[in-house]
Motif scaffolding. Structure first.
Motif, PDB file in Angstrom:
ATOM      1  N   LYS A 168       0.813  -1.220   0.000  1.00  0.00           N
ATOM      2  CA  LYS A 168       0.000   0.000   0.000  1.00  0.00           C
ATOM      3  C   LYS A 168       0.841   1.262   0.000  1.00  0.00           C
ATOM      4  O   LYS A 168       0.446   2.279  -0.549  1.00  0.00           O
ATOM      5  N   ASP A 169       2.007   1.239   0.625  1.00  0.00           N
ATOM      6  CA  ASP A 169       2.783   2.470   0.782  1.00  0.00           C
ATOM      7  C   ASP A 169       3.896   2.623  -0.224  1.00  0.00           C
ATOM      8  O   ASP A 169       4.439   3.707  -0.378  1.00  0.00           O
ATOM      9  N   VAL A 170       4.258   1.546  -0.845  1.00  0.00           N
ATOM     10  CA  VAL A 170       5.282   1.622  -1.889  1.00  0.00           C
ATOM     11  C   VAL A 170       4.692   0.960  -3.118  1.00  0.00           C
ATOM     12  O   VAL A 170       4.468  -0.247  -3.140  1.00  0.00           O
ATOM     13  N   HIS A 171       4.428   1.758  -4.136  1.00  0.00           N
ATOM     14  CA  HIS A 171       3.748   1.196  -5.291  1.00  0.00           C
ATOM     15  C   HIS A 171       4.690   0.548  -6.285  1.00  0.00           C
ATOM     16  O   HIS A 171       4.271  -0.259  -7.104  1.00  0.00           O
ATOM     17  N   GLY A 172       5.943   0.929  -6.233  1.00  0.00           N
ATOM     18  CA  GLY A 172       6.861   0.304  -7.172  1.00  0.00           C
ATOM     19  C   GLY A 172       8.235   0.939  -7.112  1.00  0.00           C
ATOM     20  O   GLY A 172       8.547   1.758  -6.239  1.00  0.00           O
ATOM     21  N   GLU A 173       9.029   0.546  -8.085  1.00  0.00           N
ATOM     22  CA  GLU A 173      10.409   1.016  -8.169  1.00  0.00           C
ATOM     23  C   GLU A 173      10.655   1.648  -9.509  1.00  0.00           C
ATOM     24  O   GLU A 173      10.132   1.178 -10.521  1.00  0.00           O
ATOM     25  N   ILE A 174      11.472   2.700  -9.499  1.00  0.00           N
ATOM     26  CA  ILE A 174      11.862   3.298 -10.770  1.00  0.00           C
ATOM     27  C   ILE A 174      13.369   3.258 -10.868  1.00  0.00           C
ATOM     28  O   ILE A 174      14.095   3.656  -9.957  1.00  0.00           O
ATOM     29  N   LEU A 209      13.005   3.549   2.403  1.00  0.00           N
ATOM     30  CA  LEU A 209      12.828   4.741   3.221  1.00  0.00           C
ATOM     31  C   LEU A 209      11.466   5.389   2.966  1.00  0.00           C
ATOM     32  O   LEU A 209      11.339   6.604   2.951  1.00  0.00           O
ATOM     33  N   SER A 210      10.476   4.565   2.755  1.00  0.00           N
ATOM     34  CA  SER A 210       9.131   5.099   2.559  1.00  0.00           C
ATOM     35  C   SER A 210       8.659   5.774   3.836  1.00  0.00           C
ATOM     36  O   SER A 210       9.035   5.392   4.935  1.00  0.00           O
ATOM     37  N   ALA A 211       7.838   6.769   3.693  1.00  0.00           N
ATOM     38  CA  ALA A 211       7.332   7.517   4.851  1.00  0.00           C
ATOM     39  C   ALA A 211       6.628   6.608   5.839  1.00  0.00           C
ATOM     40  O   ALA A 211       6.628   6.844   7.040  1.00  0.00           O
TER      41      ALA A 211
END
Lengths: 214, 409
Positions: A168-174, A209-211
């Motif tokens: 839910k808090d990290v939708h993906g990687e770029i 390091l997601s909020a």
């Protein structure tokens, strides 16, 4: 600027910064080719509009290449006397749809090649192209287009969901791949960030390091 | 005219029942259903969609290459309505009421995003319930306007009628849809015409052999572009009109996976039905209450960068005697066993003809099943604990819910 859009979605980056495309269009800064609308005009519209072929003429099958689309891009971006815009940008959203509409991969690549010559070399502008793709895709034509585009791009933004599944808090990687030089064998510079998409904004952060975690 | 798909919410009411809700199918969009192996449940979903259109007074467009549209419409499930509704509808149709319809909404709810809120939130609840064991009355069906496209009736297709090198059947279907949209004013081309209405388009088994397309019969089809061109043009028509479309497709027969990838990218919403009929899951005790799984392959991003994503992707469905329901399965590891939570809710819904919200009806219950050997250690706790447990569930990122709480219903 010239934006060529196939689905009726707004280009992601511009929307991120809260730019008003409508306002840009009104002041002549943005030329917007809406693929869906243009296709409907071609399919259901009356024939022969003053000898001007539709930019998406290739869908009708009367031509097999994307020259009409390229001509539209070139005409839209060529500076006129009253033009005061500094740079030129071509946004394409998304290239993979052209394959679904019957264009051959080689024609799609030719189109991008011609656009690169005009926009990048001649007009010193930039091109941003969106393509779909995934590692387990079985769409060989699309893979071919993606691989070829990657070879000719100075900057690649590779976006995918997390390998561990939905969060839910990290939708993906770029993955941001900067090609220092297309000719030499210098190593590419790679940076990886994770992101979370909100309604009108995207926040990027370093891995882990997601909020939500901090 | 767009149903805002907002994040749903859980809330408790006095009856200890937890409500879940979410948005629906937005006007102007396309929903693709990947058919289950025998087409049983996908055809049921299509009928629900059309039945809801009848109850809401929308126009219908039914296209098929196999079952005559009239027969499909005869088999729509009967809505559970009070007698007043039917009387009023018949009278309204006869009197040709000029009332303005404020909220034209189509809602096909199939999932929600959980967020625990302890106080009940007020939100419009729309929808109708149906009894699949009964058929809709012909009077109700006659109260709306419906259009049909039956491919065998369109034969022989003129070979010269080649639109964009597309399969003739698809080309004719597009022309038919476009002409209905134009003539009935769904694209705003006749502003002086009565009140605005919505066109619900249902297309059955697109891509099958009966549509004269070989994508379902060979790995190297002669023409892989017809179906994708069709979807692209169709979406263009939907976007510029007050219509919404559900297509069922026998994707399990399409060997060329590239085609399905492209078809998915060209649709707004894609769900796949996997029925347990004839599979080993039919006898698996984990699935004993269910008839199949519902896979969500794509959800739309409408006027927003983000879509309405729920935390749980495991959805199972079952067809009870009167109702088709979709339920969530959440598997959480407690360290010793699996706790399985079942949340039950799906309805095909909309606001009524005059935009009035439907009365709240319990649509969801939260149940916890534990493996038999752990039942001794189960402790029953309060609603508060349940709320906390559900909060843990929704925090995502692999959080572990140490939940041994449940609600009796």
């Amino acid at each position: 600027a010239c934006s060529c859009s196939c689905p009726a979605a707004q280009p992601c980056f511009v929307a991120c910064q809260g730019v008003s495309l409508t306002a840009a269009k009104e002041r002549g800064q943005l030329v917007f080719l809406e693929g869906l609308k243009s296709c409907l005009d071609l399919v259901f519209g009356e024939e022969e509009r003053s000898g001007q072929p539709s930019p998406l003429q290739f869908i009708s099958g009367s031509v097999s290449n994307l020259k009409d689309l390229f001509d539209f891009v070139r005409t839209s971006l060529t500076p006129t006397d009253s033009d005061c815009w500094k740079g030129r940008v071509l946004l394409v959203d998304d290239l993979s749809v052209l394959l679904s509409l019957g264009a051959a991969p080689v024609d799609v690549l030719d189109f991008i090649h011609y656009c690169r010559m005009v926009v990048c070399s001649q007009l010193k502008g930039n091109i941003v192209v969106l393509v779909h793709g995934s590692e387990d895709s079985e769409d060989e034509e699309n893979k071919l287009v993606v691989t070829s585009l990657c070879h000719h791009s100075n900057l690649i933004l590779w976006v995918e969901g997390l390998a561990t599944g939905f969060c839910k808090d990290v939708h993906g990687e770029i993955k941001i791949i900067k090609r220092l030089s297309l000719e030499s064998t210098e190593k590419d510079v790679i940076q990886i960030y994770q992101y979370k998409i909100q309604d009108k904004n995207v926040t990027f952060f370093a891995r882990g390091l997601s909020a939500a975690v901090l | 005219m767009v149903v805002q798909s907002s994040a749903g919410s859980f809330y408790n009411d006095d009856d200890n029942t937890v409500y879940c809700e979410s948005g629906g199918l937005a006007v102007g969009t396309l929903l693709l259903i990947e058919e289950d192996k025998y087409g049983v449940y996908s055809s049921l979903l299509l009928k629900y969609f059309l039945a809801e259109g009848v109850v809401c007074g929308h126009d219908l467009f039914v296209a098929s290459a196999q079952d005559p549209p009239a027969n499909i419409l005869k088999e729509l499930p009967a809505p559970l309505l009070d007698d007043n509704f039917i009387t009023e509808r018949v009278e309204a149709t006869a009197a040709k009421s000029e009332d303005c319809q404020d909220s034209m909404q189509i809602a096909w709810r199939y999932q929600n995003a959980p967020k625990v809120e302890t106080s009940p939130t007020t939100s419009i609840k729309f929808g109708h319930y149906y009894d699949v064991s009964q058929k809709m009355s012909p009077e109700l069906l006659q109260s709306i306007k419906w259009h049909s496209f039956f491919l065998p009736d369109e034969m022989p297709l003129e070979p010269k009628l080649k639109m964009c090198n597309m399969n003739c059947g698809y080309a004719r279907l597009l022309q038919s849809i476009q002409s209905v949209i134009y003539q009935e004013g769904f694209d705003g081309s006749h502003p002086q015409k009565k009140q605005k209405n919505i066109l619900r388009i249902g297309i059955q088994s697109l891509g099958s052999l009966l549509w004269d397309d070989d994508i379902c019969s060979t790995n190297t089809p002669e023409d892989i572009h017809s179906i994708t061109k069709f979807l692209y043009v169709l979406r263009g028509l939907l976007r510029k009109s007050l219509s919404a479309c559900i297509i069922t497709m026998p994707s399990h027969l399409i060997e060329n996976k590239a085609i399905m990838e492209r078809v998915t990218n060209l649709s707004d919403v894609v769900v796949g039905l996997e029925s347990f009929i004839g599979s080993e899951r039919e006898t698996n005790p984990l699935y004993k209450d269910y008839h199949g799984l519902l896979h969500v392959h794509q959800i739309p991003r409408l006027n927003s960068l983000i879509c309405d994503v729920s935390d749980t992707k495991d959805l199972a469905f079952r067809l009870k005697r009167k109702q088709f329901t979709v339920e969530w399965r959440c598997l959480h590891l407690t360290g010793f066993a699996y706790d399985v939570l079942y949340l039950s809710q799906v309805r095909f819904q909309s606001a009524d003809l005059y935009g009035n919200p439907m009365p709240p009806l319990p649509c969801c219950s939260l149940r916890l099943h534990l493996p038999p050997d752990l039942s001794d250690t189960v402790s029953r706790s309060s609603k508060q604990d349940l709320a906390e447990s559900a909060k843990l569930l929704s925090s995502g990122c692999g959080a572990m819910a140490i939940g041994k709480k449940h609600l009796d219903f």
